[in-house]
Write an enzyme that holds these catalytic residues in place. Structure first.
Site, PDB file in Angstrom:
ATOM      1  N   SER A   1      33.597  36.258  49.021  1.00  0.00           N
ATOM      2  CA  SER A   1      33.391  37.633  48.245  1.00  0.00           C
ATOM      3  C   SER A   1      31.930  37.840  48.618  1.00  0.00           C
ATOM      4  CB  SER A   1      33.532  37.360  46.870  1.00  0.00           C
ATOM      5  OG  SER A   1      33.136  38.692  46.347  1.00  0.00           O
TER       6      SER A   1
ATOM      7  N   HIS B   1      36.063  38.880  51.843  1.00  0.00           N
ATOM      8  CA  HIS B   1      36.718  39.648  50.567  1.00  0.00           C
ATOM      9  C   HIS B   1      35.696  40.682  50.111  1.00  0.00           C
ATOM     10  CE1 HIS B   1      39.131  39.573  46.826  1.00  0.00           C
ATOM     11  NE2 HIS B   1      38.084  39.835  46.089  1.00  0.00           N
TER      12      HIS B   1
ATOM     13  N   ASP C   1      35.051  43.679  47.213  1.00  0.00           N
ATOM     14  CA  ASP C   1      35.131  43.972  45.821  1.00  0.00           C
ATOM     15  C   ASP C   1      34.692  45.600  45.769  1.00  0.00           C
ATOM     16  OD1 ASP C   1      36.308  41.760  44.399  1.00  0.00           O
ATOM     17  OD2 ASP C   1      34.319  40.709  44.937  1.00  0.00           O
TER      18      ASP C   1
ATOM     19  N   MET D   1      34.594  48.540  43.204  1.00  0.00           N
ATOM     20  CA  MET D   1      34.805  48.895  41.580  1.00  0.00           C
ATOM     21  C   MET D   1      34.060  50.101  41.536  1.00  0.00           C
ATOM     22  SD  MET D   1      33.105  45.333  40.177  1.00  0.00           S
ATOM     23  CE  MET D   1      33.438  43.594  41.009  1.00  0.00           C
TER      24      MET D   1
ATOM     25  N   HIS E   1      39.472  44.249  47.909  1.00  0.00           N
ATOM     26  CA  HIS E   1      40.154  44.005  46.446  1.00  0.00           C
ATOM     27  C   HIS E   1      39.676  45.257  45.590  1.00  0.00           C
ATOM     28  CE1 HIS E   1      39.732  41.575  42.269  1.00  0.00           C
ATOM     29  NE2 HIS E   1      40.678  42.547  42.398  1.00  0.00           N
TER      30      HIS E   1
ATOM     31  N   MET F   1      39.278  47.383  42.381  1.00  0.00           N
ATOM     32  CA  MET F   1      39.307  47.392  40.929  1.00  0.00           C
ATOM     33  C   MET F   1      39.031  48.555  40.688  1.00  0.00           C
ATOM     34  SD  MET F   1      37.427  43.830  40.739  1.00  0.00           S
ATOM     35  CE  MET F   1      36.948  43.739  42.363  1.00  0.00           C
TER      36      MET F   1
ATOM     37  N   MET G   1      44.072  36.969  38.965  1.00  0.00           N
ATOM     38  CA  MET G   1      42.718  36.969  38.779  1.00  0.00           C
ATOM     39  C   MET G   1      42.320  35.612  37.737  1.00  0.00           C
ATOM     40  SD  MET G   1      40.969  39.212  40.333  1.00  0.00           S
ATOM     41  CE  MET G   1      39.301  38.870  39.317  1.00  0.00           C
TER      42      MET G   1
ATOM     43  N   ASP H   1      41.016  34.230  42.438  1.00  0.00           N
ATOM     44  CA  ASP H   1      39.495  35.044  42.484  1.00  0.00           C
ATOM     45  C   ASP H   1      39.055  35.039  41.126  1.00  0.00           C
ATOM     46  OD1 ASP H   1      37.569  36.769  43.025  1.00  0.00           O
ATOM     47  OD2 ASP H   1      38.920  38.768  43.035  1.00  0.00           O
TER      48      ASP H   1
HETATM   49  C1  DX5 Z   1      35.046  39.694  40.115  1.00  0.00           C
HETATM   50  C2  DX5 Z   1      35.428  39.899  41.788  1.00  0.00           C
HETATM   51  C3  DX5 Z   1      35.399  38.447  42.462  1.00  0.00           C
HETATM   52  C4  DX5 Z   1      33.921  37.843  42.568  1.00  0.00           C
HETATM   53  C5  DX5 Z   1      34.281  36.386  42.409  1.00  0.00           C
HETATM   54  O1  DX5 Z   1      35.759  40.903  39.853  1.00  0.00           O
HETATM   55  O2  DX5 Z   1      36.905  40.056  41.908  1.00  0.00           O
HETATM   56  O3  DX5 Z   1      35.789  38.626  43.710  1.00  0.00           O
HETATM   57  O4  DX5 Z   1      33.020  38.162  43.520  1.00  0.00           O
HETATM   58  O5  DX5 Z   1      32.884  35.718  42.273  1.00  0.00           O
HETATM   59  P1  DX5 Z   1      32.751  34.171  41.809  1.00  0.00           P
HETATM   60  O6  DX5 Z   1      33.375  33.358  43.045  1.00  0.00           O
HETATM   61  O7  DX5 Z   1      31.102  34.042  41.864  1.00  0.00           O
HETATM   62  O8  DX5 Z   1      33.481  33.905  40.473  1.00  0.00           O
HETATM   63 ZN    ZN Z   2      37.685  40.028  43.980  1.00  0.00          ZN
END
Ligand code: DX5
Ligand code: ZN
Length: 217
Positions: free
Chosen positions: A8, A31, A33, A35, A64, A66, A135, A173
């Site tokens: 990520s 990956h 993210d 948001m 991903h 969110m 998740m 994840d």
């Molecule tokens: C959290 C993200 C993850 C995050 C995971 O909402 O979707 O992808 O980067 O981070 P780690 O691997 O540090 O838990």
């Molecule tokens: Zn993620």
């Protein structure tokens, strides 16, 4: 089953994304993210940045999302160059219509579930999706600790997929690291997102290899 390791970039240096993408050239996907500060209480990057990192990344992008109103926004991430687009079931009005639209746009389709969202509604729709994202932390932030109670959901997803003879991937994840990845793989996941574990390592490429080996047992 081969294990896919998707670092990520939430844990990368956002001022040096091209450099930090080059560091994960031995990964399976990057990956990403996305948001929106509504679906989750954090704000990251959007379409213009994803479009550019798709151009410079050495590996395909696993987006991903969110974000709220996934029906409206997700197809644009396929157009922006993400090879895989995952939206949250909780944020989609018409998940099957959206999944079909994403596939028509050339992307693999992932459907993500918050820790308290059951997987069962997806199990009759396996033909429509390419990946279930379980998740293993509440979405929003990197560096949180793995929620053990999510493992039975991984097991139920894997059992239903195998029983149906489907090819659906099971991604996890959140809190994936050397100490957790073995039992998550045992539960049936085959795609592993790791942010802080990968980018916090002294040797990022070696950490990807180590995680893959632990997942493959
Ligand atoms: C959290 C993200 C993850 C995050 C995971 O909402 O979707 O992808 O980067 O981070 P780690 O691997 O540090 O838990
Ligand atoms: Zn993620």
């Amino acid at each position: 089953m081969p294990a896919l390791i998707n670092p990520s970039i939430l844990s990368a240096d956002f001022a040096n994304l091209e450099r930090d993408l080059a560091r994960i050239a031995n990964a399976d996907y990057a990956h990403v993210d996305v948001m929106d500060n509504h679906f989750v209480p954090n704000l990251t990057i959007g379409l213009p940045v994803v479009r550019r990192i798709a151009e410079v990344s050495p590996v395909p992008l696993d987006a991903h999302l969110m974000i709220e109103d996934a029906d409206r926004w997700a197809p644009q991430y396929a157009e922006a160059g993400a090879a895989s687009v995952t939206f949250h079931l909780e944020a989609a009005q018409a998940p099957v219509r959206l999944a079909r639209e994403l596939r028509a746009g050339g992307a693999r389709v992932g459907v993500a579930l918050r820790p308290a969202t059951p997987v069962e509604p997806l199990l009759d729709l396996l033909d429509e999706i390419d990946m279930i994202l379980v998740m293993t932390v509440e979405p929003g932030f990197g560096g949180q600790s793995f929620i053990e109670g999510t493992l039975p959901k991984v097991r139920r997803a894997r059992a239903a997929i195998d029983a149906a003879g489907a090819e659906t991937w099971v991604q996890v994840d959140g809190g994936v690291a050397r100490g957790t990845i073995g039992r998550i793989a045992q539960a049936g996941a085959n795609v592993f997102v790791a942010g802080s574990a990968v980018y916090g390592a002294d040797d990022v490429a070696a950490e990807i290899t180590a995680l893959r080996e632990l997942a493959e047992g």
